[in-house]
Write a protein that holds these residues in place. Structure first.
Motif, mmCIF file in Angstrom:
data_model
loop_
_atom_site.group_PDB
_atom_site.id
_atom_site.type_symbol
_atom_site.label_atom_id
_atom_site.label_comp_id
_atom_site.label_asym_id
_atom_site.label_seq_id
_atom_site.Cartn_x
_atom_site.Cartn_y
_atom_site.Cartn_z
ATOM 1 N N ALA A 132 -41.827 67.859 -10.944
ATOM 2 C CA ALA A 132 -42.392 68.554 -12.090
ATOM 3 C C ALA A 132 -41.389 69.559 -12.645
ATOM 4 O O ALA A 132 -40.462 69.994 -11.945
ATOM 5 C CB ALA A 132 -43.689 69.254 -11.691
ATOM 6 N N PHE A 133 -41.605 69.926 -13.896
ATOM 7 C CA PHE A 133 -40.768 70.898 -14.615
ATOM 8 C C PHE A 133 -41.722 71.886 -15.261
ATOM 9 O O PHE A 133 -42.651 71.482 -15.971
ATOM 10 C CB PHE A 133 -39.931 70.167 -15.659
ATOM 11 N N ALA A 134 -41.522 73.187 -15.015
ATOM 12 C CA ALA A 134 -42.510 74.172 -15.455
ATOM 13 C C ALA A 134 -41.852 75.340 -16.177
ATOM 14 O O ALA A 134 -41.152 76.158 -15.562
ATOM 15 C CB ALA A 134 -43.309 74.672 -14.255
ATOM 16 N N THR A 135 -42.096 75.432 -17.467
ATOM 17 C CA THR A 135 -41.716 76.608 -18.246
ATOM 18 C C THR A 135 -42.940 77.228 -18.923
ATOM 19 O O THR A 135 -43.042 78.440 -19.037
ATOM 20 C CB THR A 135 -40.668 76.260 -19.324
ATOM 21 N N THR A 136 -43.877 76.401 -19.363
ATOM 22 C CA THR A 136 -45.017 76.869 -20.154
ATOM 23 C C THR A 136 -45.984 77.708 -19.327
ATOM 24 O O THR A 136 -46.241 77.423 -18.153
ATOM 25 C CB THR A 136 -45.766 75.658 -20.744
ATOM 26 N N GLU A 137 -46.526 78.740 -19.967
ATOM 27 C CA GLU A 137 -47.541 79.602 -19.365
ATOM 28 C C GLU A 137 -48.713 79.742 -20.327
ATOM 29 O O GLU A 137 -48.610 79.330 -21.498
ATOM 30 C CB GLU A 137 -46.950 80.983 -19.059
ATOM 31 N N PRO A 138 -49.824 80.315 -19.878
ATOM 32 C CA PRO A 138 -50.973 80.465 -20.784
ATOM 33 C C PRO A 138 -50.641 81.190 -22.092
ATOM 34 O O PRO A 138 -51.228 80.896 -23.124
ATOM 35 C CB PRO A 138 -51.977 81.263 -19.939
ATOM 36 N N GLU A 139 -49.679 82.119 -22.044
ATOM 37 C CA GLU A 139 -49.376 82.901 -23.241
ATOM 38 C C GLU A 139 -47.989 82.656 -23.810
ATOM 39 O O GLU A 139 -47.553 83.381 -24.711
ATOM 40 C CB GLU A 139 -49.540 84.400 -22.929
ATOM 41 N N THR A 140 -47.286 81.662 -23.318
ATOM 42 C CA THR A 140 -45.980 81.349 -23.894
ATOM 43 C C THR A 140 -45.669 79.871 -23.721
ATOM 44 O O THR A 140 -45.941 79.286 -22.674
ATOM 45 C CB THR A 140 -44.862 82.208 -23.274
ATOM 46 N N SER A 141 -45.120 79.277 -24.785
ATOM 47 C CA SER A 141 -44.754 77.862 -24.744
ATOM 48 C C SER A 141 -43.522 77.636 -25.598
ATOM 49 O O SER A 141 -42.399 77.765 -25.127
ATOM 50 C CB SER A 141 -45.923 77.003 -25.227
ATOM 51 N N ARG A 148 -41.205 87.088 -22.500
ATOM 52 C CA ARG A 148 -42.548 86.536 -22.659
ATOM 53 C C ARG A 148 -43.108 85.986 -21.354
ATOM 54 O O ARG A 148 -44.307 85.736 -21.247
ATOM 55 C CB ARG A 148 -42.538 85.405 -23.699
ATOM 56 N N LEU A 149 -42.263 85.784 -20.357
ATOM 57 C CA LEU A 149 -42.715 85.182 -19.109
ATOM 58 C C LEU A 149 -43.542 86.179 -18.303
ATOM 59 O O LEU A 149 -43.160 87.341 -18.147
ATOM 60 C CB LEU A 149 -41.524 84.726 -18.273
ATOM 61 N N SER A 150 -44.656 85.709 -17.778
ATOM 62 C CA SER A 150 -45.470 86.542 -16.888
ATOM 63 C C SER A 150 -45.420 86.046 -15.437
ATOM 64 O O SER A 150 -46.045 86.633 -14.559
ATOM 65 C CB SER A 150 -46.926 86.586 -17.368
ATOM 66 N N THR A 151 -44.709 84.946 -15.195
ATOM 67 C CA THR A 151 -44.416 84.499 -13.832
ATOM 68 C C THR A 151 -43.070 85.115 -13.447
ATOM 69 O O THR A 151 -42.104 84.986 -14.199
ATOM 70 C CB THR A 151 -44.345 82.968 -13.760
ATOM 71 N N TRP A 152 -43.020 85.790 -12.314
ATOM 72 C CA TRP A 152 -41.813 86.509 -11.973
ATOM 73 C C TRP A 152 -41.413 86.255 -10.520
ATOM 74 O O TRP A 152 -42.221 85.817 -9.706
ATOM 75 C CB TRP A 152 -41.991 88.014 -12.220
ATOM 76 N N ALA A 153 -40.136 86.557 -10.248
ATOM 77 C CA ALA A 153 -39.596 86.426 -8.896
ATOM 78 C C ALA A 153 -38.930 87.728 -8.492
ATOM 79 O O ALA A 153 -38.017 88.205 -9.175
ATOM 80 C CB ALA A 153 -38.591 85.277 -8.837
ATOM 81 N N ASP A 154 -39.400 88.315 -7.392
ATOM 82 C CA ASP A 154 -38.733 89.472 -6.809
ATOM 83 C C ASP A 154 -37.695 88.985 -5.811
ATOM 84 O O ASP A 154 -37.964 88.095 -4.992
ATOM 85 C CB ASP A 154 -39.751 90.368 -6.094
ATOM 86 N N GLU A 155 -36.513 89.589 -5.858
ATOM 87 C CA GLU A 155 -35.434 89.167 -4.970
ATOM 88 C C GLU A 155 -35.601 89.805 -3.592
ATOM 89 O O GLU A 155 -35.973 90.972 -3.457
ATOM 90 C CB GLU A 155 -34.086 89.546 -5.578
ATOM 91 N N VAL A 162 -42.241 84.661 -5.418
ATOM 92 C CA VAL A 162 -42.677 84.307 -6.764
ATOM 93 C C VAL A 162 -44.184 84.489 -6.897
ATOM 94 O O VAL A 162 -44.961 84.087 -6.017
ATOM 95 C CB VAL A 162 -42.297 82.841 -7.101
ATOM 96 N N ASN A 163 -44.592 85.060 -8.043
ATOM 97 C CA ASN A 163 -45.999 85.211 -8.389
ATOM 98 C C ASN A 163 -46.198 84.834 -9.852
ATOM 99 O O ASN A 163 -45.309 85.051 -10.688
ATOM 100 C CB ASN A 163 -46.463 86.654 -8.194
ATOM 101 N N GLY A 164 -47.361 84.253 -10.165
ATOM 102 C CA GLY A 164 -47.677 83.948 -11.554
ATOM 103 C C GLY A 164 -48.388 82.626 -11.702
ATOM 104 O O GLY A 164 -48.913 82.051 -10.736
ATOM 105 N N ARG A 165 -48.400 82.128 -12.922
ATOM 106 C CA ARG A 165 -49.127 80.898 -13.249
ATOM 107 C C ARG A 165 -48.384 80.135 -14.337
ATOM 108 O O ARG A 165 -47.940 80.714 -15.336
ATOM 109 C CB ARG A 165 -50.533 81.245 -13.748
ATOM 110 N N LYS A 166 -48.253 78.838 -14.141
ATOM 111 C CA LYS A 166 -47.720 77.941 -15.160
ATOM 112 C C LYS A 166 -48.838 77.003 -15.609
ATOM 113 O O LYS A 166 -49.743 76.668 -14.830
ATOM 114 C CB LYS A 166 -46.543 77.135 -14.603
ATOM 115 N N ARG A 167 -48.755 76.541 -16.851
ATOM 116 C CA ARG A 167 -49.843 75.740 -17.423
ATOM 117 C C ARG A 167 -49.306 74.469 -18.079
ATOM 118 O O ARG A 167 -48.168 74.418 -18.536
ATOM 119 C CB ARG A 167 -50.615 76.579 -18.447
ATOM 120 N N TRP A 168 -50.171 73.435 -18.128
ATOM 121 C CA TRP A 168 -49.859 72.132 -18.733
ATOM 122 C C TRP A 168 -48.682 71.467 -18.026
ATOM 123 O O TRP A 168 -47.831 70.856 -18.674
ATOM 124 C CB TRP A 168 -49.542 72.258 -20.234
ATOM 125 N N ILE A 169 -48.622 71.542 -16.711
ATOM 126 C CA ILE A 169 -47.441 71.058 -15.995
ATOM 127 C C ILE A 169 -47.628 69.602 -15.580
ATOM 128 O O ILE A 169 -48.451 69.272 -14.717
ATOM 129 C CB ILE A 169 -47.139 71.948 -14.782
#
Length: 402
Positions: A132-141, A148-155, A162-169
Motif C-alpha cells: 500500500a501507499f499512503a499520503t491521503t488523510e481525512p483533511e488533506t489529499s 497539512r499532515l496530521s500523521t506524524w513521526a517522533d524520532e 508514528v501516530n495518526g490516520r490515513k484515509r482511502w488507502i
C-alpha cells in the motif's frame, strides 16, 4: 459476446520500443486469462477484506507483470503504463490496484536500503504480498504539504514512533506493508516517508469503504497508535519524504491516465459495435451522421490521450524527474475522456446501457459498471483541477498562477 477492438485498425504503435510492443501483447493475453473471466464479479461485489481479487492479482504477477519496475528494462514506466491500460480495458478497479502495487510503491522502494529492497521486492513481484501507499488523510489529499499532515513521526534513538490516520488507502485491508508519508514531528515543517509493517503493534486497519465504483480497489483507513518503525525503514533522506511522495505521485498520475485510456478504448469499442449492429428506422444506428462525427472525434481524442501518457512515461524513463506538463495533461485528458466516452456509449445503447441486467433474459452490458468506475479516475492521484493548475503554472508562470 466478442467485441472487436477498434484499436487494431485505428492506432499504430509506430514509435513504441519493440520490447513495449511485445509487452502489450503479453499483457493483453495475461488479462484475458486472469482478469476478463472475473472482471464483472470484481466490479459488482461489495467491498470487504474477503473480496480482494487475489486470483486475478496473483495471476498477473505469475506472468511477470509485477516485475517490470525491477527487471532492468530500459522503459519501466512506459511498460507499467502499457500494462495498466490493458488491465483497465477489462477492470478499471484492478488497474487501480496495479497502480499502487507496481507504480507508487516501487517508486518509494527505489529509496529503500539494499537490505530492505532485497527482503521485500520478491514478495511484491511474485504477488505473495499486496503493498500500500499512503499520503491521503481525512483533511488533506490533493493539497499535499508537510504542514497539512496530521500523521506524524517522533524520532527516537533507533527509529521513529508514528501516530495518526490515513484515509482511502488502496490494498490496506490485505497489505503486508505500506509506504507512508508522515510529518517530521508533531509540529514539524518537513516530512518523512517511512515503510511500515502493517502487522506491527499499534496498527489498526479500518472497515473497508463502500464506494460507488472501483469495488475491486478496496480502500480503508490506516490508524496508527504509537507504532514503532526502525530507522532502516526510512525511505530517502530524513525530512525529504515529500520529494519521495511527489515523485511517486507523478508516476501514479501517468498510470491513471493510461487506465483512463483503457476504459475509454473499451467504451469506444462497445459503442462502435452497437452502432454497427443496432437498427433504427430500418438502418444501422451508425448511419446517423451525428454518431459518425461524434465517434470520429472520440477516436481522435483517444489517440491523443494514448500519445500523452506514452510521452510522459518516456520522459520519466529518459530521466526527466517531473515529466511536466505532459504528466498532468495525460492524467486530466485521459480520465476526462474515459468519462465522456462511457457516458456516450450508454446513450448509444439506450436502456440496456443503463441497466445492470435485463430481468427477463439476463442480458447485460458492462457500461453500468464502467460508468460507476470512471468517475474516480478524475479524482484520485491528484484531482483533475489540480492537473489543470499544474499545466497553467507551466504555461503562464508561477508568478501569475501562484
Amino acid at each position: 459476446m466478442t467485441i472487436a477492438r477498434t484499436q487494431e485498425r485505428m492506432s499504430h504503435d509506430l514509435f513504441l520500443p519493440a520490447e513495449v510492443v511485445e509487452l502489450r501483447a503479453r499483457a493483453r493475453a495475461s488479462v484475458a486469462r486472469h482478469v476478463a473471466p472475473v472482471a464483472r464479479e470484481i466490479g459488482s461485489r461489495e467491498e470487504s477484506a474477503d473480496s480482494f481479487p487475489w486470483g486475478a492479482f496473483r495471476g498477473l504477477a505469475s506472468d511477470g507483470l509485477f516485475g517490470i519496475p525491477f527487471n532492468g528494462s530500459a522503459h519501466p514506466m512506459l511498460g507499467v503504463c502499457t500494462v495498466a491500460e490493458e488491465i483497465a480495458y477489462e477492470s478499471s478497479s484492478l488497474a487501480g490496484v496495479y497502480d499502487g502495487q507496481c507504480i507508487l510503491v516501487p517508486a518509494t522502494l527505489a529509496h529503500a536500503t539494499p537490505a530492505v529492497r532485497e527482503r521485500l521486492i520478491p514478495a511484491l513481484t511474485n504477488g505473495e504480498q499486496a503493498f500500500a501507499f499512503a499520503t491521503t488523510e481525512p483533511e488533506t489529499s490533493s493539497d499535499l504539504t508537510a504542514s497539512r499532515l496530521s500523521t506524524w513521526a517522533d524520532e527516537t534513538e533507533d527509529g521513529f514512533v508514528v501516530n495518526g490516520r490515513k484515509r482511502w488507502i488502496t490494498n490496506s485491508v490485505v497489505a503486508g506493508w505500506v509506504s507512508i508519508l508522515v510529518r517530521a514531528g508533531r509540529d514539524g515543517e518537513r516530512a518523512h516517508m517511512l515503510l511500515i509493517d502493517l502487522t506491527s503493534p499499534g496498527v489498526r486497519i479500518g472497515t473497508p469503504d463502500l464506494k460507488m465504483g472501483h469495488r475491486g480497489q478496496i480502500t480503508a483507513d490506516i490508524v496508527l497508535d504509537d507504532v514503532r518503525v526502525p530507522r532502516e525503514n526510512l525511505l530517502g533522506a530524513p525530512g525529504r519524504g515529500m520529494a519521495v511522495a511527489l515523485s511517486a505521485l507523478v508516476r501514479g498520475r501517468i498510470g491513471i491516465g493510461a487506465a483512463g485510456v483503457g476504459v475509454a478504448q473499451a467504451a469506444l469499442d462497445l459503442a462502435v459495435h452497437r452502432l454497427q449492429t443496432r437498427e433504427v428506422f430500418g438502418r444501422p444506428l451508425g448511419a446517423m451522421q451525428h454518431w459518425q462525427f461524434q465517434m470520429a472525434q472520440r477516436a481522435t481524442e483517444l489517440e491523443c490521450a494514448r500519445g500523452l501518457y506514452q510521452k510522459a512515461a518516456m520522459l520519466l524513463d529518459q530521466g526527466d524527474a517531473t515529466a511536466e506538463p505532459e504528466a498532468a495533461m495525460a492524467k486530466a485528458y485521459g480520465t476526462r475522456l474515459a468519462n465522456d466516452l462511457v457516458r456516450e456509449a450508454i446513450q448509444i445503447h439506450g436502456a440496456i446501457g443503463f441497466a445492470r441486467q435485463v430481468g427477463e433474459t439476463g442480458e447485460s452490458v458492462r457500461l453500468e459498471e464502467m460508468y460507476r468506475d470512471a468517475k474516480i479516475l478524475e479524482i484520485f492521484e491528484g484531482a483533475n483541477e489540480l492537473q489543470q493548475w499544474i499545466v497553467a503554472r507551466r504555461l503562464l508562470g508561477r508568478d501569475i498562477t501562484g
